[in-house]
Design a protein around this motif. Structure first.
Motif, short mmCIF file in Angstrom:
data_model
loop_
_atom_site.label_atom_id
_atom_site.label_comp_id
_atom_site.label_asym_id
_atom_site.label_seq_id
_atom_site.Cartn_x
_atom_site.Cartn_y
_atom_site.Cartn_z
N ARG A 162 0.73 -1.17 -0.04
CA ARG A 162 0.01 -0.04 0.04
C ARG A 162 0.97 1.19 0.25
NH1 ARG A 162 -4.50 -2.07 4.41
NH2 ARG A 162 -5.86 -2.95 2.90
N HIS A 163 1.98 1.17 0.62
CA HIS A 163 2.85 2.32 0.70
C HIS A 163 3.26 2.54 -0.72
CE1 HIS A 163 5.94 4.95 1.79
NE2 HIS A 163 6.87 4.29 1.65
N VAL A 164 3.71 1.58 -1.52
CA VAL A 164 4.36 1.70 -2.77
C VAL A 164 3.29 2.37 -3.87
CG1 VAL A 164 5.32 0.68 -4.95
CG2 VAL A 164 6.28 0.04 -2.57
N ALA A 165 2.00 1.75 -3.55
CA ALA A 165 0.78 2.25 -4.34
C ALA A 165 0.60 3.72 -3.93
CB ALA A 165 -0.06 1.41 -3.92
N ARG A 166 0.55 4.07 -2.74
CA ARG A 166 0.46 5.64 -2.52
C ARG A 166 1.49 6.57 -3.00
NH1 ARG A 166 -0.53 4.81 2.12
NH2 ARG A 166 -2.74 5.37 2.40
N VAL A 167 2.78 6.17 -2.93
CA VAL A 167 3.75 6.97 -3.71
C VAL A 167 3.61 7.07 -5.28
CG1 VAL A 167 6.32 7.02 -4.09
CG2 VAL A 167 5.32 6.45 -1.92
N LEU A 168 3.25 5.89 -5.86
CA LEU A 168 2.86 5.92 -7.24
C LEU A 168 1.72 7.03 -7.26
CD1 LEU A 168 3.18 2.23 -8.44
CD2 LEU A 168 4.86 4.04 -8.72
N GLU A 169 0.73 7.04 -6.65
CA GLU A 169 -0.46 7.57 -6.79
C GLU A 169 -0.21 9.23 -6.66
OE1 GLU A 169 -4.28 8.10 -8.05
OE2 GLU A 169 -3.33 6.42 -7.76
N GLU A 170 0.80 9.30 -5.69
CA GLU A 170 1.16 10.85 -5.44
C GLU A 170 2.33 11.40 -6.59
OE1 GLU A 170 2.54 10.86 -1.29
OE2 GLU A 170 0.61 10.41 -0.75
N CYS A 171 3.00 10.65 -7.17
CA CYS A 171 3.99 10.74 -8.19
C CYS A 171 3.41 10.91 -9.38
CB CYS A 171 5.41 9.98 -8.12
SG CYS A 171 6.12 10.17 -6.60
N LYS A 172 2.35 10.50 -9.83
CA LYS A 172 1.95 10.35 -11.26
C LYS A 172 1.12 11.72 -11.78
CE LYS A 172 -2.57 8.05 -10.93
NZ LYS A 172 -3.34 9.16 -11.58
N ARG A 173 1.01 11.76 -12.95
CA ARG A 173 0.34 13.16 -13.45
C ARG A 173 -1.08 12.53 -13.64
NH1 ARG A 173 3.03 14.20 -18.99
NH2 ARG A 173 2.27 11.98 -19.11
N ALA A 174 -1.72 13.53 -13.96
CA ALA A 174 -3.53 13.29 -14.16
C ALA A 174 -3.69 12.35 -15.19
CB ALA A 174 -4.46 14.48 -14.22
N GLY A 175 -2.95 12.40 -16.25
CA GLY A 175 -3.04 11.60 -17.32
C GLY A 175 -2.31 10.16 -17.34
N ASP A 176 -1.62 9.84 -16.12
CA ASP A 176 -0.84 8.55 -16.08
C ASP A 176 -1.81 7.63 -15.49
OD1 ASP A 176 1.14 10.09 -17.25
OD2 ASP A 176 2.17 10.15 -15.03
N ILE A 177 -1.47 6.17 -15.81
CA ILE A 177 -2.31 4.99 -15.07
C ILE A 177 -1.32 4.11 -14.32
CG2 ILE A 177 -3.67 3.10 -15.75
CD1 ILE A 177 -4.99 5.41 -16.50
N ALA A 178 -1.48 4.32 -12.89
CA ALA A 178 -0.73 3.37 -12.22
C ALA A 178 -1.53 2.22 -11.66
CB ALA A 178 -0.34 4.26 -10.68
#
Length: 264
Positions: A162-178
């Motif tokens: 969940r920590h890695v998922a949160r970091v990805l969610e916070e680092c991606k742009r609006a048009g990116d897909i994590a």
């Protein structure tokens, strides 16, 4: 800022709140429509009397109580019926949206699941090929997650995911897909992103992971990951995932906790 195992991740949480359902409440809108439709009862009665030869103003003066009673009664009844119908439509819409969101998300991390990612990936490949635009992809693998599970317990492994998922969610742009690709592997698709930008974003993700330990039950541990990044433009995009995957495993062989880049 450490990660907590119980905190939700991703875009389900805001999208699934009843107060934030797309388009607002239907109950209020249906009630207004019902009230307007309720005007038709007394208006229709007056029209029939006029067509029968009555004079409109005289009719209203002589039967004002009837028309007022009819106006209030039908408007209130229709508004109430509209409100109830709107509330039911709200519940159905919310249930439909929540089901759709849950079917598109990984249940643990609440990022997009693998099937959702495949759909976005296919569309992004087609778009990048058609317009000859850059398309970058990260494949992220948590380093030695099994060891963390064995040493600190399953709850710690869950918190790490969940920590890695949160970091990805916070680092991606609006048009990116994590997305959670499966197990301890994640993906981040970045349409319109050049190789240099994608590499910098990957380094930012690793830096965030190093700076923010995972904390569970008074214990904490820094989680590291290895990232393979691939970028392509146009027709060469077909093997983008394979190239990113090879870059990831090259990073694993080189010692983990690194970013490896390649061009498709």
């Amino acid at each position: 800022m450490g990660a907590n195992a119980d905190e939700p991740v991703g875009w389900l949480d805001s999208a699934s709140e009843p107060g934030r359902s797309h388009g607002g409440s239907l109950g209020a809108r249906y009630a207004m429509v019902g009230a307007v439709l309720g005007l038709g009862g007394p208006a229709g009665a007056l029209l029939l009397r006029v067509l029968s030869g009555a004079e409109a103003l005289t009719e209203l003066r002589e039967h004002s109580f009837y028309y007022l009673y009819s106006l209030l009664g039908t408007c209130i009844a229709f508004a109430a019926a509209g409100f109830l119908a709107g509330r039911r439509a709200d519940r159905l819409r919310l249930g439909r949206d929540r089901y759709r969101q849950l079917s598109e998300l990984d249940s643990l991390t609440r990022l997009a699941n693998a099937e959702t990612f495949r759909r976005h990936y296919a569309r992004s490949l087609e778009h990048a090929t058609r317009l000859a635009e850059p398309l970058s992809l990260m494949v992220i693998d948590i380093d030695q997650l099994k060891g963390l599970n064995d040493e600190l317990g399953h709850s710690f492994g869950t918190a790490a995911l969940r920590h890695v998922a949160r970091v990805l969610e916070e680092c991606k742009r609006a048009g990116d897909i994590a997305a959670r690709w499966g197990g301890d592997e994640f993906t981040l698709l970045m349409p319109g992103t050049e190789a240099e930008t994608a590499e910098r974003r990957a380094e930012t993700i690793l830096e965030r992971l190093r700076e923010e330990p995972v904390k569970v039950d008074g214990r904490q541990r820094t989680v590291s990951a290895t990232i393979g990044v691939a970028t392509s433009r146009g027709a060469a995009a077909d093997d983008l995932f394979e190239v990113a995957d090879r870059a990831l495993y090259a990073g694993k062989r080189a010692g983990r906790g690194t970013v490896r880049t390649a061009r498709a």
